[in-house]
Design a protein around this motif. Structure first.
Motif, PDB file in Angstrom:
ATOM      1  N   PRO A 270      -9.285 -34.248  30.981  1.00  0.00           N
ATOM      2  CA  PRO A 270      -9.720 -33.118  30.140  1.00  0.00           C
ATOM      3  C   PRO A 270     -11.171 -33.206  29.661  1.00  0.00           C
ATOM      4  N   ASP A 271     -11.978 -34.115  30.238  1.00  0.00           N
ATOM      5  CA  ASP A 271     -13.336 -34.295  29.740  1.00  0.00           C
ATOM      6  C   ASP A 271     -14.193 -33.037  29.910  1.00  0.00           C
ATOM      7  N   GLU A 272     -14.123 -32.421  31.085  1.00  0.00           N
ATOM      8  CA  GLU A 272     -14.935 -31.231  31.352  1.00  0.00           C
ATOM      9  C   GLU A 272     -14.166 -29.929  31.152  1.00  0.00           C
ATOM     10  N   LEU A 273     -12.858 -29.986  31.300  1.00  0.00           N
ATOM     11  CA  LEU A 273     -12.043 -28.771  31.254  1.00  0.00           C
ATOM     12  C   LEU A 273     -10.614 -29.124  30.853  1.00  0.00           C
ATOM     13  N   SER A 274     -10.036 -28.307  29.982  1.00  0.00           N
ATOM     14  CA  SER A 274      -8.654 -28.520  29.565  1.00  0.00           C
ATOM     15  C   SER A 274      -7.730 -27.504  30.248  1.00  0.00           C
ATOM     16  N   LEU A 275      -6.430 -27.857  30.309  1.00  0.00           N
ATOM     17  CA  LEU A 275      -5.474 -27.026  31.038  1.00  0.00           C
ATOM     18  C   LEU A 275      -4.186 -26.812  30.242  1.00  0.00           C
ATOM     19  N   LEU A 276      -3.655 -25.579  30.345  1.00  0.00           N
ATOM     20  CA  LEU A 276      -2.372 -25.244  29.723  1.00  0.00           C
ATOM     21  C   LEU A 276      -1.705 -24.178  30.593  1.00  0.00           C
ATOM     22  N   THR A 277      -0.389 -24.288  30.774  1.00  0.00           N
ATOM     23  CA  THR A 277       0.295 -23.334  31.640  1.00  0.00           C
ATOM     24  C   THR A 277       1.685 -22.976  31.136  1.00  0.00           C
ATOM     25  N   PHE A 278       2.163 -21.806  31.544  1.00  0.00           N
ATOM     26  CA  PHE A 278       3.578 -21.478  31.404  1.00  0.00           C
ATOM     27  C   PHE A 278       4.349 -22.318  32.425  1.00  0.00           C
ATOM     28  N   ASP A 279       5.592 -22.656  32.077  1.00  0.00           N
ATOM     29  CA  ASP A 279       6.502 -23.459  32.906  1.00  0.00           C
ATOM     30  C   ASP A 279       6.172 -24.950  32.765  1.00  0.00           C
ATOM     31  N   ASN A 280       7.165 -25.764  33.062  1.00  0.00           N
ATOM     32  CA  ASN A 280       7.018 -27.211  32.906  1.00  0.00           C
ATOM     33  C   ASN A 280       7.624 -27.914  34.127  1.00  0.00           C
ATOM     34  N   PHE A 288      -3.395 -35.328  36.191  1.00  0.00           N
ATOM     35  CA  PHE A 288      -4.444 -35.486  35.165  1.00  0.00           C
ATOM     36  C   PHE A 288      -3.916 -36.169  33.897  1.00  0.00           C
ATOM     37  N   GLY A 289      -2.963 -37.055  34.069  1.00  0.00           N
ATOM     38  CA  GLY A 289      -2.416 -37.757  32.908  1.00  0.00           C
ATOM     39  C   GLY A 289      -1.485 -36.911  32.069  1.00  0.00           C
ATOM     40  N   GLY A 290      -1.127 -35.751  32.574  1.00  0.00           N
ATOM     41  CA  GLY A 290      -0.185 -34.872  31.865  1.00  0.00           C
ATOM     42  C   GLY A 290      -0.808 -33.543  31.493  1.00  0.00           C
ATOM     43  N   ILE A 291      -0.178 -32.435  31.942  1.00  0.00           N
ATOM     44  CA  ILE A 291      -0.670 -31.092  31.636  1.00  0.00           C
ATOM     45  C   ILE A 291       0.203 -30.462  30.554  1.00  0.00           C
ATOM     46  N   THR A 292      -0.432 -29.909  29.531  1.00  0.00           N
ATOM     47  CA  THR A 292       0.284 -29.224  28.460  1.00  0.00           C
ATOM     48  C   THR A 292       0.958 -27.965  29.002  1.00  0.00           C
ATOM     49  N   CYS A 293       2.237 -27.780  28.644  1.00  0.00           N
ATOM     50  CA  CYS A 293       3.038 -26.699  29.224  1.00  0.00           C
ATOM     51  C   CYS A 293       3.850 -25.947  28.170  1.00  0.00           C
ATOM     52  N   ILE A 294       4.194 -24.718  28.532  1.00  0.00           N
ATOM     53  CA  ILE A 294       5.163 -23.946  27.750  1.00  0.00           C
ATOM     54  C   ILE A 294       6.480 -24.035  28.507  1.00  0.00           C
ATOM     55  N   GLU A 295       7.382 -24.829  28.006  1.00  0.00           N
ATOM     56  CA  GLU A 295       8.662 -25.051  28.690  1.00  0.00           C
ATOM     57  C   GLU A 295       9.642 -23.925  28.393  1.00  0.00           C
ATOM     58  N   GLN A 296      10.244 -23.407  29.457  1.00  0.00           N
ATOM     59  CA  GLN A 296      11.286 -22.392  29.320  1.00  0.00           C
ATOM     60  C   GLN A 296      12.648 -23.044  29.527  1.00  0.00           C
ATOM     61  N   PRO A 297      13.670 -22.633  28.768  1.00  0.00           N
ATOM     62  CA  PRO A 297      15.024 -23.168  28.991  1.00  0.00           C
ATOM     63  C   PRO A 297      15.649 -22.490  30.208  1.00  0.00           C
ATOM     64  N   THR A 298      15.128 -22.811  31.391  1.00  0.00           N
ATOM     65  CA  THR A 298      15.496 -22.065  32.602  1.00  0.00           C
ATOM     66  C   THR A 298      16.972 -22.175  32.952  1.00  0.00           C
ATOM     67  N   LYS A 331       3.068 -30.787  24.456  1.00  0.00           N
ATOM     68  CA  LYS A 331       1.665 -31.186  24.349  1.00  0.00           C
ATOM     69  C   LYS A 331       1.407 -32.475  25.117  1.00  0.00           C
ATOM     70  N   ARG A 332       0.394 -32.417  25.996  1.00  0.00           N
ATOM     71  CA  ARG A 332       0.068 -33.595  26.812  1.00  0.00           C
ATOM     72  C   ARG A 332      -1.452 -33.817  26.815  1.00  0.00           C
ATOM     73  N   ASN A 333      -1.887 -34.719  27.684  1.00  0.00           N
ATOM     74  CA  ASN A 333      -3.255 -35.203  27.699  1.00  0.00           C
ATOM     75  C   ASN A 333      -4.289 -34.117  28.041  1.00  0.00           C
ATOM     76  N   SER A 334      -3.878 -33.030  28.685  1.00  0.00           N
ATOM     77  CA  SER A 334      -4.857 -32.061  29.199  1.00  0.00           C
ATOM     78  C   SER A 334      -5.482 -31.178  28.123  1.00  0.00           C
ATOM     79  N   THR A 335      -5.012 -31.278  26.865  1.00  0.00           N
ATOM     80  CA  THR A 335      -5.565 -30.422  25.791  1.00  0.00           C
ATOM     81  C   THR A 335      -5.899 -31.227  24.534  1.00  0.00           C
ATOM     82  N   PRO A 336      -6.889 -32.136  24.621  1.00  0.00           N
ATOM     83  CA  PRO A 336      -7.275 -32.897  23.416  1.00  0.00           C
ATOM     84  C   PRO A 336      -8.043 -32.036  22.433  1.00  0.00           C
ATOM     85  N   GLU A 337      -8.141 -32.510  21.223  1.00  0.00           N
ATOM     86  CA  GLU A 337      -8.911 -31.784  20.218  1.00  0.00           C
ATOM     87  C   GLU A 337     -10.392 -31.878  20.548  1.00  0.00           C
ATOM     88  N   LYS A 338     -11.120 -30.752  20.348  1.00  0.00           N
ATOM     89  CA  LYS A 338     -12.553 -30.704  20.691  1.00  0.00           C
ATOM     90  C   LYS A 338     -13.404 -30.732  19.432  1.00  0.00           C
TER      91      LYS A 338
END
Length: 338
Positions: A270-280, A288-298, A331-338
């Motif tokens: 996440p040094d240059e760019l952070s990532l977050l997505t729907f689905d897990n 990337f050491g873990g991407i932050t996701c919105i988990e759905q109870p599929t 919450k995972r490594n891809s979205t650290p506090e800036k």
């Protein structure tokens, strides 16, 4: 040759009447005591009894088939939905006919007509939104239809999916608290797919409400056009140069495409760019050491969709019902506090 197991054998093993076994196999579980259901279930398993679907269909004027049209078999969302739906259908004596539309309205239309010809008792559909008239024909034929994930309110049909407003607001609120200056929304073309429209609209609503300059950082891309995809990715990175930035994708398949491109371009997350997505998806904790996701109870969504169909088949409900599950931010490594 082994002797064929009959309904009489099941009734004898369970110590119940043939009528009770018939009700169990016909999915009329609400007419049986819990103790009786458990006895019959055990007898069916012990004897490995497999009722004739054709014979049951002729007797009850049912096919005991439920059609399921999914939008993309590659999507982990689809497989989890199918697992939930199958668990309930098999317990109630129904089989699934599964079709993959590849998000193509014409393929979807052909599958709808094919399933009608097989006299399905109900349909669960992850619709493209391009075959409303065909779905209304099913409704007119008294075939219960449950819309999955993508709603079409004007059809007045049962619907089960995610609360996209809640999920989007929670996710963007999390990024804003972490001081991201630029947040890009990446989506495939909206077409008639309500989920993509909703997530885009709520994305804009939240950022405009917070007077955030990223409300116009919208990128519509096609995963089939690698050159255009990379150009739009580069465009955002250059436009937001020197600012803390994140990409928020409409689903995990698109995030996988983003992740592959970033890896090729040697962009550090996440040094240059952070990532977050729907689905897990299963790979999200690893990339990337873990991407932050919105988990759905599929799985639960698949269970609910099948229960809705069975309620309609049994005549337990005549009015349409809509149910939206809450998303959970992982919450995972891809979205650290800036």
């Amino acid at each position: 040759m082994a002797q064929k197991i009959t309904i009489y054998d099941v009734a004898k093993r369970a110590g119940v009447s043939k009528t009770s076994v018939s009700r169990y196999l016909g999915g009329r579980l609400d007419e049986l005591a819990d103790k009786t259901k458990k006895k019959i279930e055990s007898a069916v398993q012990e004897l490995d009894y497999r009722p004739s679907t054709a014979a049951r269909g002729l007797k009850g004027r049912k096919s005991y088939l439920i059609g399921v049209i999914i939008a993309d078999i590659r999507n982990p969302y689809s497989t989890a939905i199918l697992r939930g739906a199958e668990e309930i259908s098999s317990k109630n004596g129904y089989s699934l006919m599964i079709c993959n539309s590849d998000n193509h309205p014409e393929k979807e239309r052909n599958f709808i007509h094919m399933l009608q010809s097989h006299r399905i008792d109900g349909l669960i559909i992850h619709t493209t939104g391009g075959n409303n008239s065909s779905l209304l024909e099913m409704k007119d034929d008294s075939i219960p239809v449950v819309l999955l994930d993508r709603n079409i309110p004007e059809l007045d049909m049962d619907f089960v999916g995610l609360d996209n407003r809640q999920a989007t607001e929670d996710s963007l609120g999390f990024l804003l608290q972490r001081n991201y200056e630029r947040i890009a929304f990446f989506s495939e073309p909206f077409q008639e797919i309500s989920t993509r429209h909703e997530r885009y609209q709520f994305f804009q609503d939240v950022l405009k409400k917070n007077n955030h300059e990223s409300s116009d950082d919208i990128y519509i891309v096609s995963t089939d056009d690698g050159c255009l995809f990379r150009n739009k990715l580069v465009s955002f990175l250059e436009d937001a140069q020197g600012q803390s930035k994140a990409i928020f994708t409409v689903n995990a398949l698109l995030m996988l495409k983003v992740a592959n491109e970033l890896n090729t371009m040697n962009i550090s997350v996440p040094d240059e760019l952070s990532l977050l997505t729907f689905d897990n998806p299963d790979w999200a904790p690893v990339v990337f050491g873990g991407i932050t996701c919105i988990e759905q109870p599929t799985f639960e969504i698949g269970v609910s969709a099948m229960k809705m169909v069975l309620e309609r088949i049994r005549g337990e409900r005549t009015t349409s019902q809509s149910f939206m599950y809450k998303g959970k931010l992982i919450k995972r490594n891809s979205t650290p506090e800036k």
